[in-house]
Design a protein around this motif. Structure first.
Motif, PDB file in Angstrom:
ATOM      1  N   ARG A  44     -48.232 107.565 -32.538  1.00  0.00           N
ATOM      2  CA  ARG A  44     -48.080 106.176 -32.073  1.00  0.00           C
ATOM      3  C   ARG A  44     -46.876 106.028 -31.154  1.00  0.00           C
ATOM      4  NH1 ARG A  44     -50.579 101.907 -35.012  1.00  0.00           N
ATOM      5  NH2 ARG A  44     -48.775 100.611 -34.585  1.00  0.00           N
ATOM      6  N   VAL A  47     -47.588 107.341 -27.535  1.00  0.00           N
ATOM      7  CA  VAL A  47     -48.347 106.436 -26.655  1.00  0.00           C
ATOM      8  C   VAL A  47     -47.656 105.076 -26.510  1.00  0.00           C
ATOM      9  CG1 VAL A  47     -50.569 107.520 -27.080  1.00  0.00           C
ATOM     10  CG2 VAL A  47     -49.837 105.627 -28.528  1.00  0.00           C
ATOM     11  N   ASP A  48     -46.442 104.960 -27.080  1.00  0.00           N
ATOM     12  CA  ASP A  48     -45.642 103.745 -26.910  1.00  0.00           C
ATOM     13  C   ASP A  48     -46.239 102.546 -27.641  1.00  0.00           C
ATOM     14  OD1 ASP A  48     -43.348 102.624 -26.068  1.00  0.00           O
ATOM     15  OD2 ASP A  48     -43.853 102.491 -23.940  1.00  0.00           O
ATOM     16  N   LEU A  49     -46.959 102.830 -28.737  1.00  0.00           N
ATOM     17  CA  LEU A  49     -47.529 101.722 -29.506  1.00  0.00           C
ATOM     18  C   LEU A  49     -46.498 101.179 -30.501  1.00  0.00           C
ATOM     19  CD1 LEU A  49     -50.263 100.341 -29.437  1.00  0.00           C
ATOM     20  CD2 LEU A  49     -50.998 101.766 -31.339  1.00  0.00           C
ATOM     21  N   ASP A  50     -45.537 102.034 -30.879  1.00  0.00           N
ATOM     22  CA  ASP A  50     -44.382 101.595 -31.659  1.00  0.00           C
ATOM     23  C   ASP A  50     -43.150 101.807 -30.790  1.00  0.00           C
ATOM     24  OD1 ASP A  50     -45.855 100.986 -33.925  1.00  0.00           O
ATOM     25  OD2 ASP A  50     -45.632 102.991 -34.787  1.00  0.00           O
ATOM     26  N   PRO A  51     -42.155 100.945 -30.893  1.00  0.00           N
ATOM     27  CA  PRO A  51     -40.948 101.112 -30.090  1.00  0.00           C
ATOM     28  C   PRO A  51     -40.241 102.420 -30.451  1.00  0.00           C
ATOM     29  CG  PRO A  51     -41.006  98.955 -31.159  1.00  0.00           C
ATOM     30  CD  PRO A  51     -42.100  99.764 -31.759  1.00  0.00           C
ATOM     31  N   SER A  52     -39.785 103.148 -29.451  1.00  0.00           N
ATOM     32  CA  SER A  52     -39.103 104.407 -29.725  1.00  0.00           C
ATOM     33  C   SER A  52     -38.090 104.704 -28.636  1.00  0.00           C
ATOM     34  CB  SER A  52     -40.126 105.549 -29.804  1.00  0.00           C
ATOM     35  OG  SER A  52     -40.885 105.623 -28.621  1.00  0.00           O
ATOM     36  N   ARG A  63     -42.908 107.807 -18.926  1.00  0.00           N
ATOM     37  CA  ARG A  63     -43.744 106.686 -19.380  1.00  0.00           C
ATOM     38  C   ARG A  63     -43.109 105.330 -19.089  1.00  0.00           C
ATOM     39  NH1 ARG A  63     -43.056 106.617 -25.999  1.00  0.00           N
ATOM     40  NH2 ARG A  63     -40.796 106.458 -25.989  1.00  0.00           N
ATOM     41  N   ALA A  68     -47.290 100.142 -19.737  1.00  0.00           N
ATOM     42  CA  ALA A  68     -47.748 100.793 -20.965  1.00  0.00           C
ATOM     43  C   ALA A  68     -49.275 100.949 -20.957  1.00  0.00           C
ATOM     44  CB  ALA A  68     -47.304  99.992 -22.182  1.00  0.00           C
ATOM     45  N   ARG A  72     -51.262 104.561 -21.441  1.00  0.00           N
ATOM     46  CA  ARG A  72     -52.244 104.861 -22.497  1.00  0.00           C
ATOM     47  C   ARG A  72     -53.603 105.272 -21.927  1.00  0.00           C
ATOM     48  NH1 ARG A  72     -50.279  99.622 -24.964  1.00  0.00           N
ATOM     49  NH2 ARG A  72     -48.280 100.272 -25.850  1.00  0.00           N
ATOM     50  N   LEU A  77     -54.892 108.112 -27.449  1.00  0.00           N
ATOM     51  CA  LEU A  77     -54.744 108.367 -28.887  1.00  0.00           C
ATOM     52  C   LEU A  77     -55.998 107.875 -29.604  1.00  0.00           C
ATOM     53  CD1 LEU A  77     -53.359 108.828 -31.653  1.00  0.00           C
ATOM     54  CD2 LEU A  77     -52.190 106.660 -31.344  1.00  0.00           C
TER      55      LEU A  77
ATOM     56  N   LEU B 168     -54.925 100.838 -27.089  1.00  0.00           N
ATOM     57  CA  LEU B 168     -54.967 102.294 -26.916  1.00  0.00           C
ATOM     58  C   LEU B 168     -55.884 102.693 -25.765  1.00  0.00           C
ATOM     59  CD1 LEU B 168     -55.026 103.539 -30.608  1.00  0.00           C
ATOM     60  CD2 LEU B 168     -53.223 103.860 -28.915  1.00  0.00           C
ATOM     61  N   GLY B 170     -56.079 101.097 -23.048  1.00  0.00           N
ATOM     62  CA  GLY B 170     -55.485 100.686 -21.782  1.00  0.00           C
ATOM     63  C   GLY B 170     -55.560  99.204 -21.460  1.00  0.00           C
ATOM     64  N   ARG B 255     -44.026  96.055 -23.468  1.00  0.00           N
ATOM     65  CA  ARG B 255     -44.680  97.366 -23.376  1.00  0.00           C
ATOM     66  C   ARG B 255     -46.074  97.297 -23.993  1.00  0.00           C
ATOM     67  NH1 ARG B 255     -43.661 100.531 -19.608  1.00  0.00           N
ATOM     68  NH2 ARG B 255     -44.266 102.380 -20.801  1.00  0.00           N
ATOM     69  N   ASP B 256     -46.661  96.120 -24.006  1.00  0.00           N
ATOM     70  CA  ASP B 256     -48.023  95.927 -24.522  1.00  0.00           C
ATOM     71  C   ASP B 256     -48.203  96.508 -25.923  1.00  0.00           C
ATOM     72  OD1 ASP B 256     -49.302  94.636 -22.186  1.00  0.00           O
ATOM     73  OD2 ASP B 256     -48.709  96.509 -21.215  1.00  0.00           O
ATOM     74  N   ARG B 257     -47.254  96.165 -26.798  1.00  0.00           N
ATOM     75  CA  ARG B 257     -47.383  96.590 -28.187  1.00  0.00           C
ATOM     76  C   ARG B 257     -47.683  95.367 -29.044  1.00  0.00           C
ATOM     77  NH1 ARG B 257     -41.788  98.529 -27.293  1.00  0.00           N
ATOM     78  NH2 ARG B 257     -41.904 100.647 -26.500  1.00  0.00           N
TER      79      ARG B 257
END
Lengths: 204, 268
Positions: A44, A47-52, A63, A68, A72, A77, B168, B170, B255-257
């Motif tokens: 996750r 793919v930048d789905l969680d902040p990191s 990235r 974002a 992806r 993922l 995921l 896009g 960041r599109d989360r």
């Protein structure tokens, strides 16, 4: 020596890392570790789905330098349990994607007209991979793609993943099955409590 | 027009007879509603008597500051109500602030517009017009905003897997949450749409009934009711849109989360 395509550099979230590794073009890397070690969280975060924190690049492209949503599309993922937002399978594929060949290969011909609610676990998993692949990513991250699949379905998924590697994708696959890891991957990464253990090196 | 008939305390007490009868039924049938029934009836009486007193004072003082203070108190109560009516709320101050701000924005804009452009009392903030008008607009906007936010937060939580699946593949954050957002906006709009459609055919609105009972010509009462209902519809729509869009913005990031970590767990 192959060219690194997906490069993870000191990637870190509140729960995992920092960790660094690379996956080369056309390489399949297996990611193993006990439940709760942070394997899914790592995928996750990539793919930048969680902040990191830290850097993730694809063929040199950072990235953070692109949206974002575009990131992806290139680094796909497929989570352990995929979400479906519509009743019909076909609604989850881009229109005119030309996915018929891909679906034939997965023994899913005609699946676009099927109902999501009637899919078996194996069909769901293969369709989830198919809808990710039809968007032509350059790297593919799979979270236990064959968990709860029978032998025949597992084989189909494995041969598809192998062919993804052959066509140049960088593949990172979480698995609990050591033999599967050895069968599919040239390298196995081990994760313990959010960190990578020493790289075990090539298996073969 | 027939003159206005004042009510005595005895009239009010008599009106409670059937309610007390209901409480007795509740005891007989062991419905356990008697306590709630009596307490809420007493609250109604005490609250309204107090409001009558307060309003009388505010009307005779005719001070803009006192009017503003009364309006602020109304906003505070309505804001708390929006907060209380949501199963899953935004974490921290956002929980009460976002819904309250959307309601305040829409309610104030529409009330000031009505006072300065249509009703035009002298002065424009005259509490006799401003406070009841603001109260009705606020009350309905509050209902819409709380329904909209409650639906949005429940839907986003329930559809988490589907929203993340879209991300995921896009989608941007707005594309990914569009289904939940649409549901939320619809549910916020539904009460006012239904009530506009049924008004006059199924129900006579309370304000209009009150005006008619106090001797106002029905045709005049109807004009006021149309004005108020249209304003309420406008304010509710603006409030619902502002609240749900702002909440989606808060529950996602640039960041599109999907950031459901900014949603508090449901109250027990």
């Amino acid at each position: 020596m192959r060219v690194p395509l997906l490069r993870v550099d000191r990637l870190e979230t509140a729960l995992i890392g920092p960790l660094s590794f690379e996956v080369a073009e056309g390489e399949c890397v297996a990611l193993m570790g006990a439940s709760g070690a942070g394997k899914s969280l790592l995928l996750r975060a990539i793919v930048d789905l969680d902040p990191s924190g830290g850097a993730v690049t694809l063929g040199g492209l950072d990235r953070g330098s692109i949206a974002a949503s575009d990131w992806r599309k290139q680094v796909a993922l497929v989570p352990a349990e995929s979400g479906w937002w519509s009743d019909r399978v076909g609604d989850h594929f881009p229109p005119h994607a030309g996915v018929d060949d891909l679906l034939d290969e997965l023994a899913l011909a005609g699946a676009l007209n099927w109902e999501v609610a009637r899919l078996s676990t194996g069909e769901r998993q293969r369709l989830a991979i198919a809808r990710a692949l039809c968007r032509n990513p350059k790297a593919l991250l799979l979270d236990e793609p064959t968990a709860s699949l029978d032998e025949a379905a597992t084989q189909r998924v494995e041969s598809l993943v192998t062919r993804c590697g052959q066509s140049g994708l960088a593949v990172l696959m979480v698995t609990h099955d050591r033999r599967q890891g050895e069968r599919m991957a040239r390298r196995i990464l081990h994760m313990v409590e959010g960190r990578l253990q020493e790289d075990a090196g090539p298996v073969a | 027009m027939s003159p206005y008939i004042p009510l005595t305390t005895v009239d009010l007490a008599l009106a409670a007879v059937f309610l007390i009868l209901n409480a007795l039924f509740s005891i007989l049938l062991q419905l356990r509603l008697e306590r709630q029934l009596v307490v809420s009836a007493l609250r109604l009486v005490v609250q309204l008597l107090l409001v009558g007193l307060v309003l009388k004072t505010i009307f005779t003082q005719a001070s803009p500051w006192l009017t503003l203070l009364a309006a602020s108190v109304m906003v505070a109560f309505a804001g708390r109500e929006i907060w209380a009516r949501q199963d899953r709320r935004l974490q921290g101050l956002w929980g009460i602030g976002l819904g309250g701000a959307a309601m305040l924005l829409a309610g104030t804009l529409i009330t000031v517009f009505a006072l300065t452009a249509q009703i035009r009392p002298e002065p424009w903030w005259s509490p006799q017009y401003a406070l009841p008008l603001f109260g009705m607009i606020l009350g309905n906007t509050m209902t819409g905003v709380s329904l909209g936010l409650d639906t949005l937060h429940t839907a986003m939580h329930r559809e988490r897997a589907a929203i993340e699946a879209k991300l995921l593949l896009g989608s941007t954050r707005w594309e990914a949450v569009s289904t939940s957002l649409l549901q939320a906006v619809r549910s916020g709009f539904t009460p006012i749409i239904n009530s506009m459609a049924a008004t006059g055919v199924v129900s006579l609105p309370g304000m209009m009934t009150g005006q008619i009972l106090s001797g106002v010509d029905p045709q005049e009462a109807v004009k006021y009711q149309i004005l108020i209902t249209l304003l309420i519809g406008g304010a509710t729509g603006l409030g619902v849109l502002a609240a749900t869009l702002a909440s989606v913005w808060r529950l996602t990031d640039s960041r599109d989360r999907l950031r459901l970590d900014r949603l508090a767990p449901p109250s027990a």
